[in-house]
Design a protein around this motif. Structure first.
Motif, PDB file in Angstrom:
ATOM      1  N   ARG A 188       0.740  -1.151  -0.211  1.00 15.78           N
ATOM      2  CA  ARG A 188      -0.225   0.141   0.109  1.00 15.78           C
ATOM      3  C   ARG A 188       1.110   1.104   0.099  1.00 15.78           C
ATOM      4  N   ARG A 189       2.072   1.090   0.702  1.00 19.33           N
ATOM      5  CA  ARG A 189       3.057   2.339   0.800  1.00 19.33           C
ATOM      6  C   ARG A 189       3.295   2.715  -0.987  1.00 19.33           C
ATOM      7  N   GLY A 190       3.215   1.636  -1.869  1.00 12.80           N
ATOM      8  CA  GLY A 190       3.707   1.938  -3.085  1.00 12.80           C
ATOM      9  C   GLY A 190       2.595   2.728  -3.906  1.00 12.80           C
ATOM     10  N   THR A 191       1.258   2.791  -3.326  1.00 13.24           N
ATOM     11  CA  THR A 191       0.104   3.234  -3.996  1.00 13.24           C
ATOM     12  C   THR A 191       0.300   4.820  -3.877  1.00 13.24           C
ATOM     13  N   LEU A 192       0.979   5.249  -3.075  1.00  9.50           N
ATOM     14  CA  LEU A 192       0.982   6.876  -2.913  1.00  9.50           C
ATOM     15  C   LEU A 192       1.132   7.653  -4.144  1.00  9.50           C
ATOM     16  N   PRO A 193       0.358   8.631  -4.540  1.00 11.59           N
ATOM     17  CA  PRO A 193       0.668   9.201  -5.724  1.00 11.59           C
ATOM     18  C   PRO A 193       1.692  10.066  -5.877  1.00 11.59           C
ATOM     19  N   PRO A 194       2.411  10.571  -6.930  1.00  5.94           N
ATOM     20  CA  PRO A 194       3.465  11.414  -6.919  1.00  5.94           C
ATOM     21  C   PRO A 194       3.175  12.707  -6.306  1.00  5.94           C
ATOM     22  N   LEU A 283      -1.230   4.128   8.557  1.00  9.32           N
ATOM     23  CA  LEU A 283      -2.511   3.996   9.453  1.00  9.32           C
ATOM     24  C   LEU A 283      -3.556   5.214   8.742  1.00  9.32           C
ATOM     25  N   LEU A 284      -2.843   6.178   8.326  1.00 11.01           N
ATOM     26  CA  LEU A 284      -4.009   7.277   7.869  1.00 11.01           C
ATOM     27  C   LEU A 284      -4.029   6.861   6.333  1.00 11.01           C
ATOM     28  N   LEU A 285      -3.121   6.239   5.633  1.00 14.06           N
ATOM     29  CA  LEU A 285      -3.490   5.735   4.340  1.00 14.06           C
ATOM     30  C   LEU A 285      -4.767   4.635   4.316  1.00 14.06           C
ATOM     31  N   ALA A 286      -4.440   3.821   5.365  1.00 10.49           N
ATOM     32  CA  ALA A 286      -5.380   2.748   5.322  1.00 10.49           C
ATOM     33  C   ALA A 286      -6.869   3.121   5.864  1.00 10.49           C
ATOM     34  N   PRO A 291      -4.211  10.132   0.034  1.00 12.33           N
ATOM     35  CA  PRO A 291      -4.170  11.470   0.270  1.00 12.33           C
ATOM     36  C   PRO A 291      -4.831  12.429  -0.355  1.00 12.33           C
ATOM     37  N   THR A 292      -5.128  13.962   0.272  1.00 11.78           N
ATOM     38  CA  THR A 292      -5.904  14.867  -0.414  1.00 11.78           C
ATOM     39  C   THR A 292      -5.007  15.927  -0.913  1.00 11.78           C
ATOM     40  N   ALA A 293      -3.754  15.994  -0.523  1.00 13.69           N
ATOM     41  CA  ALA A 293      -2.777  17.181  -0.822  1.00 13.69           C
ATOM     42  C   ALA A 293      -1.399  16.713  -0.258  1.00 13.69           C
ATOM     43  N   VAL A 294      -0.468  17.720  -0.565  1.00 17.23           N
ATOM     44  CA  VAL A 294       0.982  17.429   0.035  1.00 17.23           C
ATOM     45  C   VAL A 294       1.088  18.669   0.865  1.00 17.23           C
ATOM     46  N   LEU A 295       2.007  18.671   1.740  1.00 16.08           N
ATOM     47  CA  LEU A 295       2.299  19.835   2.861  1.00 16.08           C
ATOM     48  C   LEU A 295       3.592  20.778   1.916  1.00 16.08           C
ATOM     49  N   ARG A 296       3.504  21.916   1.702  1.00 12.42           N
ATOM     50  CA  ARG A 296       4.374  22.605   1.213  1.00 12.42           C
ATOM     51  C   ARG A 296       5.682  22.705   1.977  1.00 12.42           C
ATOM     52  N   GLU A 297       5.815  23.169   2.954  1.00 14.70           N
ATOM     53  CA  GLU A 297       6.753  23.416   4.101  1.00 14.70           C
ATOM     54  C   GLU A 297       7.602  22.251   4.217  1.00 14.70           C
ATOM     55  N   PHE A 298       6.746  21.065   4.425  1.00 15.29           N
ATOM     56  CA  PHE A 298       7.640  19.753   4.453  1.00 15.29           C
ATOM     57  C   PHE A 298       8.267  19.154   3.264  1.00 15.29           C
ATOM     58  N   TRP A 299       7.966  19.381   2.106  1.00 16.73           N
ATOM     59  CA  TRP A 299       8.621  19.006   0.922  1.00 16.73           C
ATOM     60  C   TRP A 299       9.773  20.219   0.664  1.00 16.73           C
TER      61      TRP A 299
END
Length: 318
Positions: A188-194, A283-286, A291-299
């Motif tokens: 499932r980790r591998g299903t995260l979108p780019p 846990l959150l992915l399951a 995910p609905t978005a990515v966090l700018r400051e993190f990336w």
């Protein structure tokens, strides 16, 4: 181990339990994370007054399945009554205020929390104490056993070693099975979108989704991915939790050191801290599905490429 500097043994070698919490100290039998005075001071911000190495008979140590946090901490230790059982641990004396604080931390009286019982415990080398013990009363006979996390197992082993508990008991703790992500979870980790395929959210925008405004969905960011989820830990809401997860895995006091503005760099975390954070993302992915978005400051704080963790980080400032 702390010296037993407070309390006087009553007739028969039994120390009476301080029942009136406003005025009297309380002995508590610790068999999990509460064995270590260092952990009690540094992680839970308590002030243990005295301690004894002890044995509690008539109970066994249990890790009931489903009484933890799925994908992260599947089970925590509890006591199950067993006429043939025994549990080695540490009796610690607390002030009335600290005893109440510890009850709150252990979720006494809450759903799936502990209840407080009283029991006689035997002191290593002789003598007895009357102490409070944490146990679950709502575990049915035959309830399946689960596994604890490596983090939790390590805390139990460290506390037992710190206090010089029985060598056979320490070996038993060291041999406890621990959680590892299943093949399905790893897949499932591998299903995260780019990263580039998702909307970008700022930390300020994320903070508006902390659950207080019921017209907005509650959001949580883990390892830079934002999920729609309402966690039972209120401190998770409306922020990225990676730094907090790493501190928890490190055994650091969260009240004094957590800072929601800090964006942990995944490559700088230890392997254990990084994996613990990824388990929370599992846990959150399951729970959320995607995910609905990515966090700018993190990336922005991460490298452009850090395989196998991620690739194609178009937001990197490095």
């Amino acid at each position: 181990m702390l010296a037993a500097t407070a309390g006087v043994l009553a007739a028969g070698g039994v120390l009476a339990l301080g029942r009136h919490r406003r005025t009297r100290s309380v002995w508590k039998f610790g068999y999990g994370s509460n064995m270590s005075s260092e952990h009690l001071r540094n992680k839970k911000n308590l002030d243990p007054l005295a301690s004894h190495r002890t044995v509690l008979r008539g109970y066994r140590l249990s890790f009931p399945e489903g009484f933890g946090i799925d994908f992260v901490e599947p089970a925590f230790a509890t006591l199950v009554r067993d006429p043939d059982g025994e549990v080695h641990g540490v009796c610690t004396l607390f002030s009335a205020d600290d005893a109440q604080k510890l009850d709150k931390m252990e979720r006494v009286g809450q759903e799936r929390g502990y209840v407080v019982a009283e029991a006689d415990v035997e002191i290593y080398g002789g003598g007895r104490l009357r102490a409070e013990v944490y146990e679950h009363r709502n575990i049915a006979p035959g309830h399946p056993e689960g596994v604890c996390s490596t983090r939790y197992r390590d805390i139990l082993v460290a506390g037992a070693r710190e206090n010089g508990l029985d060598a056979a008991w320490i070996a038993k703790l060291e041999a406890l099975p621990t959680y590892a992500p299943s093949a399905e979870t790893l897949a499932r980790r591998g299903t995260l979108p780019p990263i580039s395929s998702l909307p970008v959210m700022t930390r300020a925008e994320l903070a508006q989704h902390d659950g207080r405004d019921k017209s907005r969905a509650t959001l949580v960011s883990s390892c830079g991915y934002v999920f729609e989820h309402e966690p039972f830990i209120s401190a998770f809401r409306g922020r990225d939790i990676t730094h907090r997860n790493a501190l928890h895995r490190r055994g650091v006091n969260l009240d004094a050191n957590d800072d929601a503005t800090v964006m942990a760099r995944l490559s700088d975390l230890s392997a254990d801290e990084r994996e613990y954070a990824l388990c929370y993302r599992d846990l959150l992915l399951a729970r959320s599905g995607k995910p609905t978005a990515v966090l700018r400051e993190f990336w922005e704080a991460q490298e452009r490429e850090a395989p196998p963790l991620f690739t194609g980080n178009v937001l990197s400032k490095l």
